[in-house]
Design an enzyme around this catalytic site. Structure first.
Site: not given
Ligand SMILES: [Zn+2]
Length: 433
Positions: A117, A182
């Site tokens: 992501d 994340e």
């Molecule tokens: Zn990162």
């Protein structure tokens, strides 16, 4: 096939072994170099597929994951998925995938952890090129997610591919985990994976999601993080008659300064591993109280940002503050509440002598040709989540440190260098003990 396992190399003399190992590293370097355009092209194709975290308004990681899975399969890897169907985004697929090469000791894994992501592009006006149409310029690939975490994701993927092509017997399993989420809170990514049986204490974890332009810093420790909101309630009155009320602002200031002195005095250990070697306790945000000068405020709200060395317990810090609060309530006839805005305890520092730290240091020294040093940081990465589980974890990459910025980029030479470092890392296992 060159054997790298500990048993057969003992039949070679040290010099013979070192020579064959050097040959292997030379071969690896030339293979990676030969593939550099392929790696660059792959990175560009991946960055074209938007993968903005849905918590930040994006469409999520599913399409990028599909692209990566197809690549791994076309290279002959079998892919394991541990996806989350995300109820918070009407059943959106939040993918996590892994692939690995089997090693001699199949009970342990070296895992490279990177995330698929990205954050959104931010203000388009600040970009000189289209953030989702990667541009190659001056040896850089410019795109959203190029550095964070595209470079390391592609680097670890190609390191795995190079190791497969090299055909060496690896000392332990070597694999990648490509994860979701994340950039927000890792709920559907690392935290989800850590609940299962995907990792064990014997594993070696490398999180290449932070770094420096020279690549000298190997991060092995993080401080515990504690954000506190303190609210003091007294009694608001006209400022000319303070004895009729209780000025919460005065009590709040006294308490803030008292905590400042007390916490620094009690938690005074210094650790040279960290750039800021002391634990820090900073009074930071202050909420507005009264809008006029002639009112003694009945409410005072202030915040502390605490970054605590891993040797100390955050719960002890909290209970010390609570004791102080009780004293103040009695002494000044106020009511004080404390809210934990954020609390992330630090896992134990990864020992400098741990296998992952030692092997990485050797690979950096040999491939990047710099003398690495071990450091601790006051910020936190997902590396801490592994350390909390007692798994030794190193955080490292070679980057200009421009994540989330407009015109984010990755330098091709860093991408290629780090790919080689990742691939070489397990090859040192038989030598560095
Ligand atoms: Zn990162």
């Amino acid at each position: 096939m060159v054997s790298l396992d500990g048993i057969s190399i003992r039949t070679l003399s040290d010099t013979q072994y070192m020579n064959s190992h050097d040959d292997l590293l030379t071969k690896l370097a030339s293979d990676v170099e030969k593939d550099s355009l392929l790696i660059q092209d792959f990175m560009i194709r991946m960055l074209r597929i938007k993968s903005v975290n849905p918590n930040m308004g994006g469409q999520g990681e599913a399409e990028r994951a599909q692209f990566l899975e197809s690549f791994l399969k076309s290279e002959g890897f079998s892919v394991t998925r541990s996806d989350v169907i995300d109820g918070e985004f009407s059943g959106m697929l939040r993918p996590n995938l892994s692939a690995r090469l089997e090693g001699k000791d199949g009970s342990r894994n070296l895992w490279f952890i990177s995330h698929m992501d990205t954050v959104p592009e931010g203000s388009r006006d600040l970009w000189e090129t289209d953030p989702f149409e990667p541009t190659v310029k001056d040896g850089k690939i410019i795109a959203r997610g190029a550095e964070d975490n595209g470079q390391s994701l592609v680097g670890s993927l190609f390191a795995l591919r190079e190791l497969k092509k090299l055909g060496v017997k690896l000392p332990f399993n070597v694999g990648v985990w490509l994860v979701s989420d994340e950039e927000f809170a890792s709920r559907c990514g690392i935290k989800h994976l850590l609940k299962g049986t995907n990792f064990k204490k014997e594993d070696l974890i490398l999180v290449p999601d932070a770094g420096t332009p020279t690549g000298v810093d190997i991060e092995i420790a993080e401080k515990g993080l504690l954000w506190l909101k303190l609210t003091v309630r007294g009694k608001q009155v006209h400022a000319s008659l303070p004895r009729k009320g209780v000025n919460a602002h005065r009590v709040g200031m006294k308490l803030a300064l008292d905590l400042d002195d007390f916490l620094h005095a009690k938690y005074k250990a210094s650790d040279p591993l960290f750039d800021e070697p002391l634990s820090t306790f900073e009074p930071t945000k202050k909420e507005a109280n009264v809008p006029n000068v002639n009112t003694a405020p009945g409410l005072d709200v202030f915040y502390f940002d605490c970054r605590v060395l891993p040797r100390y317990s955050l719960d002890e810090v909290i209970s010390d503050i609570r004791a102080r609060i009780s004293e103040y309530q009695e002494r000044y006839s106020v009511v004080i509440s404390m809210e934990q805005v954020q609390k992330e305890p630090a896992g134990p520092a990864t020992p400098e002598k741990s296998e992952v730290a030692t092997l990485l240091a050797e690979a950096v020294r040999r491939i990047s040709k710099v003398q690495p040093r071990f450091v601790g940081i006051g910020g936190q990465t997902v590396g801490n989540l592994f350390r909390m589980e007692g798994i030794p974890t190193a955080v490292w990459s070679t980057v200009d440190d421009v994540p989330h910025e407009p015109n984010e980029y990755s330098r091709m030479k860093n991408l290629i260098n780090d790919t080689e470092v990742f691939a070489a890392l397990p090859l040192f296992a038989a030598i560095v003990k």
